[in-house]
Structures are given as structure tokens and as C-alpha cells.
Scaffold this motif. Structure first.
Motif, mmCIF file in Angstrom:
data_model
loop_
_atom_site.group_PDB
_atom_site.id
_atom_site.type_symbol
_atom_site.label_atom_id
_atom_site.label_comp_id
_atom_site.label_asym_id
_atom_site.label_seq_id
_atom_site.Cartn_x
_atom_site.Cartn_y
_atom_site.Cartn_z
ATOM 1 N N ARG A 97 8.396 -4.567 -5.911
ATOM 2 C CA ARG A 97 8.819 -3.794 -7.078
ATOM 3 C C ARG A 97 7.844 -2.637 -7.289
ATOM 4 O O ARG A 97 6.632 -2.824 -7.354
ATOM 5 C CB ARG A 97 8.860 -4.670 -8.329
ATOM 6 N N PHE A 98 8.403 -1.436 -7.396
ATOM 7 C CA PHE A 98 7.608 -0.239 -7.624
ATOM 8 C C PHE A 98 7.967 0.327 -8.998
ATOM 9 O O PHE A 98 9.142 0.376 -9.366
ATOM 10 C CB PHE A 98 7.880 0.816 -6.545
ATOM 11 N N THR A 99 6.972 0.740 -9.756
ATOM 12 C CA THR A 99 7.188 1.260 -11.099
ATOM 13 C C THR A 99 6.412 2.563 -11.297
ATOM 14 O O THR A 99 5.567 2.931 -10.478
ATOM 15 C CB THR A 99 6.747 0.239 -12.171
ATOM 16 N N ALA A 100 6.716 3.224 -12.406
ATOM 17 C CA ALA A 100 6.026 4.472 -12.724
ATOM 18 C C ALA A 100 4.619 4.170 -13.235
ATOM 19 O O ALA A 100 4.458 3.377 -14.167
ATOM 20 C CB ALA A 100 6.805 5.253 -13.776
ATOM 21 N N PRO A 101 3.584 4.780 -12.666
ATOM 22 C CA PRO A 101 2.219 4.579 -13.180
ATOM 23 C C PRO A 101 2.045 5.281 -14.525
ATOM 24 O O PRO A 101 2.823 6.176 -14.890
ATOM 25 C CB PRO A 101 1.350 5.228 -12.098
ATOM 26 N N GLN A 155 0.828 -1.218 0.000
ATOM 27 C CA GLN A 155 0.000 0.000 0.000
ATOM 28 C C GLN A 155 0.859 1.263 0.000
ATOM 29 O O GLN A 155 0.349 2.369 -0.167
ATOM 30 C CB GLN A 155 -0.926 0.018 1.228
ATOM 31 N N SER A 156 2.171 1.093 0.195
ATOM 32 C CA SER A 156 3.064 2.247 0.211
ATOM 33 C C SER A 156 3.344 2.715 -1.219
ATOM 34 O O SER A 156 3.067 2.011 -2.197
ATOM 35 C CB SER A 156 4.388 1.893 0.895
ATOM 36 N N SER A 157 3.903 3.909 -1.333
ATOM 37 C CA SER A 157 4.357 4.438 -2.620
ATOM 38 C C SER A 157 5.734 5.057 -2.413
ATOM 39 O O SER A 157 6.092 5.438 -1.300
ATOM 40 C CB SER A 157 3.382 5.475 -3.169
ATOM 41 N N LEU A 158 6.513 5.103 -3.472
ATOM 42 C CA LEU A 158 7.837 5.712 -3.419
ATOM 43 C C LEU A 158 7.760 7.077 -4.089
ATOM 44 O O LEU A 158 7.689 7.182 -5.305
ATOM 45 C CB LEU A 158 8.862 4.829 -4.134
ATOM 46 N N GLU A 159 7.782 8.118 -3.277
ATOM 47 C CA GLU A 159 7.703 9.473 -3.803
ATOM 48 C C GLU A 159 9.056 10.146 -3.618
ATOM 49 O O GLU A 159 9.690 10.006 -2.571
ATOM 50 C CB GLU A 159 6.606 10.263 -3.096
ATOM 51 N N PHE A 160 9.511 10.871 -4.636
ATOM 52 C CA PHE A 160 10.812 11.515 -4.562
ATOM 53 C C PHE A 160 10.841 12.754 -5.460
ATOM 54 O O PHE A 160 10.043 12.895 -6.395
ATOM 55 C CB PHE A 160 11.925 10.546 -4.974
ATOM 56 N N PHE A 161 11.788 13.645 -5.165
ATOM 57 C CA PHE A 161 11.980 14.841 -5.972
ATOM 58 C C PHE A 161 13.210 14.640 -6.854
ATOM 59 O O PHE A 161 14.281 14.279 -6.376
ATOM 60 C CB PHE A 161 12.174 16.073 -5.097
ATOM 61 N N SER A 162 13.049 14.873 -8.161
ATOM 62 C CA SER A 162 14.135 14.694 -9.122
ATOM 63 C C SER A 162 14.513 16.034 -9.734
ATOM 64 O O SER A 162 13.747 16.588 -10.531
ATOM 65 C CB SER A 162 13.709 13.724 -10.232
ATOM 66 N N LEU A 164 6.207 6.568 -7.507
ATOM 67 C CA LEU A 164 6.151 5.215 -8.046
ATOM 68 C C LEU A 164 5.192 4.383 -7.206
ATOM 69 O O LEU A 164 5.094 4.583 -5.990
ATOM 70 C CB LEU A 164 7.538 4.567 -8.039
ATOM 71 N N THR A 165 4.496 3.461 -7.834
ATOM 72 C CA THR A 165 3.490 2.659 -7.134
ATOM 73 C C THR A 165 3.849 1.172 -7.195
ATOM 74 O O THR A 165 4.581 0.719 -8.077
ATOM 75 C CB THR A 165 2.100 2.874 -7.746
ATOM 76 N N TYR A 166 3.306 0.425 -6.239
ATOM 77 C CA TYR A 166 3.585 -1.012 -6.125
ATOM 78 C C TYR A 166 3.098 -1.750 -7.372
ATOM 79 O O TYR A 166 1.990 -1.525 -7.860
ATOM 80 C CB TYR A 166 2.889 -1.564 -4.886
ATOM 81 N N GLN A 167 3.956 -2.652 -7.883
ATOM 82 C CA GLN A 167 3.574 -3.460 -9.037
ATOM 83 C C GLN A 167 3.421 -4.933 -8.675
ATOM 84 O O GLN A 167 2.399 -5.544 -8.950
ATOM 85 C CB GLN A 167 4.611 -3.330 -10.164
ATOM 86 N N PRO A 203 14.079 6.142 -14.974
ATOM 87 C CA PRO A 203 14.046 4.733 -14.617
ATOM 88 C C PRO A 203 13.617 4.512 -13.179
ATOM 89 O O PRO A 203 13.899 5.330 -12.310
ATOM 90 C CB PRO A 203 15.497 4.285 -14.817
ATOM 91 N N SER A 204 12.961 3.406 -12.937
ATOM 92 C CA SER A 204 12.556 3.061 -11.581
ATOM 93 C C SER A 204 13.784 2.680 -10.773
ATOM 94 O O SER A 204 14.735 2.112 -11.301
ATOM 95 C CB SER A 204 11.587 1.882 -11.595
ATOM 96 N N PRO A 205 13.775 2.979 -9.465
ATOM 97 C CA PRO A 205 14.883 2.552 -8.620
ATOM 98 C C PRO A 205 14.849 1.060 -8.411
ATOM 99 O O PRO A 205 13.882 0.388 -8.794
ATOM 100 C CB PRO A 205 14.617 3.302 -7.308
ATOM 101 N N PRO A 206 15.915 0.473 -7.821
ATOM 102 C CA PRO A 206 15.925 -0.981 -7.594
ATOM 103 C C PRO A 206 14.744 -1.401 -6.727
ATOM 104 O O PRO A 206 14.180 -0.588 -5.976
ATOM 105 C CB PRO A 206 17.253 -1.202 -6.852
#
Length: 351
Positions: free
Chosen positions: A300-304, A269-276, A285-288, A344-347
Motif C-alpha cells: 500500500r502506497f500513500t501520500a506523504p 523501497q519503490s515509490s509511485l510517481e505520477f503526473f496529474s 506516493l510512498t510505501y506505507q 486519493p491514493s491509487p489501489p
């Protein structure tokens, strides 16, 4: 009788020992997860005494950048009106090294740093070398044409004569190294001489000329020492709490982390949010899916699909307009007309 009494005492002792072991087991089941969690929370904080500080300062995980080109096979025919035929070249792979410097801790539970990065070509992972020649549209000529689009006819004529005099063509044949890391071009000198302040490039021109041996600006992030709920979140970037590149408050927000580390104990249910800084915006990025990497459970989290969607497709992205096709974002307001396609998505994140 003596033997019987001794046996009873042994049985009683074993029973007591069993009860104590069972009680200890229950206590361990109840307390050990909590103790482990406390140790994890203690050691992921940004603090020189934490176990993860060295990893935070100099990330040991290798980052790789793979570059592909679509070479134009029939440039002469394209100039005659035919459709271009392209051929994929690459990948040309670079390993990125990062380390933090100018680390300064503040009294408000934050730390500031500048992260230096360098890119090194990896021949063993690449399909080709940096000396390969590739035929591509002449980016400088196309940029000049776009800049002249709404200029007076006299300036357009001067530009046309200048291009013809310098032998500039619609297509160029240059090496991978020149395309990525820069080359001297008389057209750049021409633009800077006759159209000062119109063209942002003053020296060599290359797609990644500003990416090697550089940094992404001054980050100030929360350490999590005083308030763990904010660990790794960005407080300011280059002294700013928000940026001013875009046309809405939401699009100008600086959200999430600096893009390398997040708080532990994440869930689907988590998401990976970051500033680039490279993309001039915050991203999420959201859970895949879940998986296993070298025996470690991972998420694994990817770009929606909405991340780089056109504003007409996804209204919250209207603040990033003028919009291009979905999948591409115009970042000319902060990156001198260079448009990254996708970040690109992070590891994968360990559970």
C-alpha cells in the motif's frame, strides 16, 4: 539369480531417475523464476500483442469518487458574526469509467493517447441523492469578492449593486447535482458582460462541470518495447516536456507515469510517481505497509505528509506558492481558481 539381477537393474534405474529428477528440480528452481519474469516483462509492455494491452486500453478496475459536503446549519447567525455550525453530508459516490482513444505509436518507443472518462452516480453506495438540497457558501459571490479585492472603488460599487439586483446572497441552497455538475446563474452572465475575460466560466458553473465526459489531455508515454526501464513513464503531456504553472524548475517537472500503471516487481523501497493534470503537477506516493487482498500479497502506497505541505514547512514546495495552509494547494493558475484538497491514493499494488 535372474530375479536378483532384475532387482538390481530396477534399483539402478530408480536411482538414475531420482538423480535426473533432482537435476531437473535444480534447473527448474534456477530457470523458472527467470522465465516467469521474462514473460511478465514481455506482456506488460504497451504493445497490441501483449496480454495486458486490453487492460491498459480500458482499465477494468473500478474507480470510485466519494464526495462529502459540510453544510452550514446556521447561515443567518453566521451573517451576524457567529461561528458557523456545519454538518457532514454524503458520501455521494460516483463510478468513473475510463477508456483510451486516438492511440498512436511512434518510432521513439512511445505511444500517444487521449483518455476519456465519465462519472456515473451510484445510489446504492451513496448516502443521499443528487436531488438533496445543501446550504453552502455562495462560491460565485466569494469568487467575485476576491476578484474585486484590489479593484477601484467604482468597480466594487458596481459589483455590490449587481449582486443586490440579482438577489445574490453569501449562502446558497442548491441541489448536489447543481453544485457538482453546474447551474445557470445570472451573476456569471453579469461578470462576463461587464468584466470580460476576468471570469473564466462562460456557461454553467459547477465544481465538477469540466470533469464529466472529458479527458485529461494528450499523453505520450514510453511503451517499454525497446527500453523496459522507461515503461509507462510520461514523455510529454499536451506536447510539453515540462509545465510552466509554477515558480521553480523542480515543481514544473513532469515525472512518473500517467497515474494508472507502473513497472512490475516493485518493492517497499519503490515509490509511485505520477503526473496529474487535475492537480497541475507531479506527485509521489510512498510505501506505507504490506497486506493481502483476496489472497494476493500487496503493498500500500500513500501520500506523504510533505506532498501538500506549506512551502515554509517543506522548502521544495515553495515553488507552488502563493502557499495556503498545509494540506491544501492553490491551483488557480491552471484550474480557474478551483483548489483540490487531496488526490486519493491509487489501489494497493500487487507485489
Amino acid at each position: 539369480m535372474g530375479g536378483s539381477a532384475r532387482a538390481r537393474w530396477v534399483a539402478v534405474g530408480l536411482g538414475v531417475l531420482g538423480v535426473l529428477c533432482a537435476a531437473l528440480g535444480v534447473v527448474m528452481i534456477l530457470l523458472v523464476p527467470s522465465l516467469i519474469k521474462q514473460q511478465v516483462l514481455k506482456n506488460v509492455r504497451i504493445d497490441p500483442s501483449s496480454l495486458s494491452f486490453g487492460m491498459w486500453k480500458e482499465i477494468p478496475v473500478p474507480f470510485y469518487l466519494s464526495v462529502y459536503f459540510f453544510e452550514v446549519v446556521n447561515p443567518d447567525e453566521v451573517l451576524k458574526g457567529e461561528k458557523p455550525v456545519v454538518r457532514e453530508r454524503g458520501p455521494y459516490v460516483y463510478r468513473e469509467f475510463r477508456h483510451k482513444a486516438n492511440i498512436t505509436f511512434h518510432n521513439n518507443d512511445t505511444v500517444s493517447f487521449v483518455e476519456h472518462r465519465s462519472l456515473h452516480f451510484q445510489p446504492d453506495r451513496s448516502r443521499g441523492s443528487e436531488s438533496d438540497y445543501i446550504v453552502l457558501p455562495n462560491i460565485l459571490v466569494l469568487s467575485g469578492a476576491i476578484m474585486m479585492e484590489n479593484k477601484p472603488a467604482g468597480l466594487k460599487l458596481m459589483m455590490t449593486l449587481g449582486l443586490a439586483t440579482m438577489g445574490q446572497r453569501a449562502f446558497m441552497n442548491r441541489t448536489v447535482g447543481e453544485i457538482l455538475w453546474g447551474y445557470d446563474d445570472p451573476f456569471v452572465n453579469f461578470l462576463n458582460k461587464y468584466f470580460p475575460d476576468m471570469f473564466p466560466i462562460k456557461g454553467k458553473f459547477g465544481l465538477f462541470v469540466e470533469m464529466n465526459n472529458t479527458d485529461s489531455g494528450l499523453f505520450t508515454v514510453f511503451t517499454g518495447v525497446q527500453n523496459f526501464s522507461r515503461i509507462h513513464l510520461v514523455d510529454k503531456w499536451n506536447g510539453l516536456s515540462k509545465i510552466n504553472y509554477w515558480h521553480s524548475e523542480q515543481c514544473n517537472m513532469i515525472n512518473g507515469t500517467s497515474g494508472q500503471m507502473w513497472a512490475p516487481f516493485m518493492t517497499p523501497q519503490s515509490s509511485l510517481e505520477f503526473f496529474s493534470p487535475e492537480a497541475c503537477r507531479s506527485m509521489k506516493l510512498t510505501y506505507q505497509d504490506s497486506g493481502v487482498f483476496e489472497g494476493i500479497p500487496i503493498y500500500r502506497f500513500t501520500a506523504p505528509k510533505t506532498l501538500f505541505a506549506n512551502g515554509s514547512v517543506y522548502p521544495p514546495n515553495e515553488g507552488f506558492c502563493p502557499c495556503l495552509e498545509s494540506g491544501i494547494q492553490n491551483v488557480s493558475t491552471c484550474r480557474f481558481g478551483k483548489c483540490p484538497v487531496r488526490v486519493p491514493s491509487p489501489p494497493p499494488r500487487p507485489r
